[in-house]
Design a protein around this motif. Sequence first.
Motif, short mmCIF file in Angstrom:
data_model
loop_
_atom_site.label_atom_id
_atom_site.label_comp_id
_atom_site.label_asym_id
_atom_site.label_seq_id
_atom_site.Cartn_x
_atom_site.Cartn_y
_atom_site.Cartn_z
N PRO A 73 28.15 2.41 33.70
CA PRO A 73 27.16 1.38 34.06
C PRO A 73 25.92 1.41 33.17
CG PRO A 73 27.96 2.49 36.03
CD PRO A 73 28.49 3.26 34.87
N VAL A 74 25.50 2.62 32.77
CA VAL A 74 24.34 2.73 31.89
C VAL A 74 24.68 2.16 30.52
CG1 VAL A 74 22.66 4.30 30.86
CG2 VAL A 74 23.56 4.77 33.14
N ALA A 75 25.87 2.47 30.03
CA ALA A 75 26.29 1.97 28.72
C ALA A 75 26.35 0.45 28.69
CB ALA A 75 27.64 2.57 28.34
N LEU A 76 26.90 -0.15 29.75
CA LEU A 76 27.02 -1.60 29.80
C LEU A 76 25.65 -2.27 29.88
CD1 LEU A 76 30.07 -1.93 32.23
CD2 LEU A 76 30.05 -2.20 29.74
N THR A 77 24.74 -1.65 30.65
CA THR A 77 23.38 -2.18 30.74
C THR A 77 22.68 -2.10 29.39
OG1 THR A 77 23.23 -1.51 33.07
CG2 THR A 77 21.16 -1.91 31.91
N LEU A 78 22.85 -0.97 28.70
CA LEU A 78 22.25 -0.80 27.37
C LEU A 78 22.84 -1.80 26.37
CD1 LEU A 78 22.21 3.09 27.10
CD2 LEU A 78 20.21 1.60 27.19
N GLU A 79 24.14 -2.02 26.46
CA GLU A 79 24.79 -2.93 25.52
C GLU A 79 24.21 -4.34 25.60
OE1 GLU A 79 29.34 -4.08 24.23
OE2 GLU A 79 28.88 -3.92 26.37
N SER A 80 24.11 -4.88 26.81
CA SER A 80 23.60 -6.24 26.95
C SER A 80 22.11 -6.33 26.64
CB SER A 80 23.90 -6.79 28.35
OG SER A 80 23.30 -5.98 29.33
N HIS A 81 21.37 -5.25 26.93
CA HIS A 81 19.94 -5.23 26.60
C HIS A 81 19.76 -5.21 25.09
CE1 HIS A 81 15.70 -4.50 26.80
NE2 HIS A 81 15.80 -3.27 26.33
N LEU A 82 20.56 -4.42 24.39
CA LEU A 82 20.48 -4.36 22.93
C LEU A 82 20.82 -5.71 22.29
CD1 LEU A 82 22.03 -0.89 21.98
CD2 LEU A 82 19.74 -1.72 21.40
N ILE A 83 21.81 -6.39 22.85
CA ILE A 83 22.17 -7.71 22.33
C ILE A 83 20.99 -8.66 22.43
CG2 ILE A 83 23.60 -9.75 22.78
CD1 ILE A 83 25.86 -7.81 23.58
N GLU A 84 20.30 -8.64 23.57
CA GLU A 84 19.14 -9.52 23.75
C GLU A 84 18.01 -9.14 22.81
OE1 GLU A 84 16.41 -11.34 27.33
OE2 GLU A 84 18.59 -11.28 27.34
N VAL A 85 17.77 -7.84 22.66
CA VAL A 85 16.72 -7.39 21.74
C VAL A 85 17.03 -7.84 20.31
CG1 VAL A 85 15.71 -5.34 20.65
CG2 VAL A 85 16.00 -5.43 23.12
N ARG A 86 18.29 -7.71 19.91
CA ARG A 86 18.68 -8.10 18.57
C ARG A 86 18.50 -9.60 18.34
NH1 ARG A 86 22.24 -10.29 15.32
NH2 ARG A 86 22.85 -9.23 13.39
#
Length: 232
Positions: A73-86
């Motif tokens: 769950p942490v990895a998936l949350t980080l993944e979508s947050h990183l996409i938005e930041v990028r």
Amino acid sequence: MKENICTIPVNEIFEINDGCPICRMRNTIEAKYIDYITGPAMMEPDIRIETNRAGFCERHYSMMLTAGRARLPVALTLESHLIEVREKLLAKKPDKKVLEALETLEESCFVCEYIEPHLSRALETVCLSYKNEPDFRKLYESQPYICLEHYRMIIQRAKKPMGKEYDAFAEVTRRLVLKYADSLQNDIAGFRDAFDYQNAGKPMPEASRDVIERTIEFLTSRPAVTKQEKSE
């Protein structure tokens, strides 16, 4: 997030009588949100939008990793947050608007944003309980202390719910905090004096042995992190 997820059992928290009761309320809210966000909530679209926007502070990322749940769950949350930041920040030229957005993100945290309103409502309950319930008033006045941050917070929020009893409530709270601050100062003096050559061979007062940690917790509302804890 449903309101009942963060219902705070104020009376139960004040019955513990160990440390700052408002820190315990804050910690209860914090733990419930960490449990919530590392559970099924991570798949809720409206929650994902908010975590993508706000991200998390270092403390709450660490709590997510030590919450006892799977890391997925942490990895998936980080993944979508990183996409938005990028897409919204890193893919654009670093103009004034982007830099301001990056600065805002540094101070942003999904959990922190929810702690404040829930804690404010819990503090209002504390004030009303103190005003209307004699038994709770005894519980409040018997607390070991209220930390510096939460002393400021409850005094600021007490005026409206306390009404005419505000001044008396503020004075009781001030004396509670001052008494503990005085005891810390006395224990720090004992710690200091233990290193004086004139006291060589004398044991340090028992109450002075952990006074550094207790003072840091009083001043910051958070337990001191030792070198060993940082390395683990």
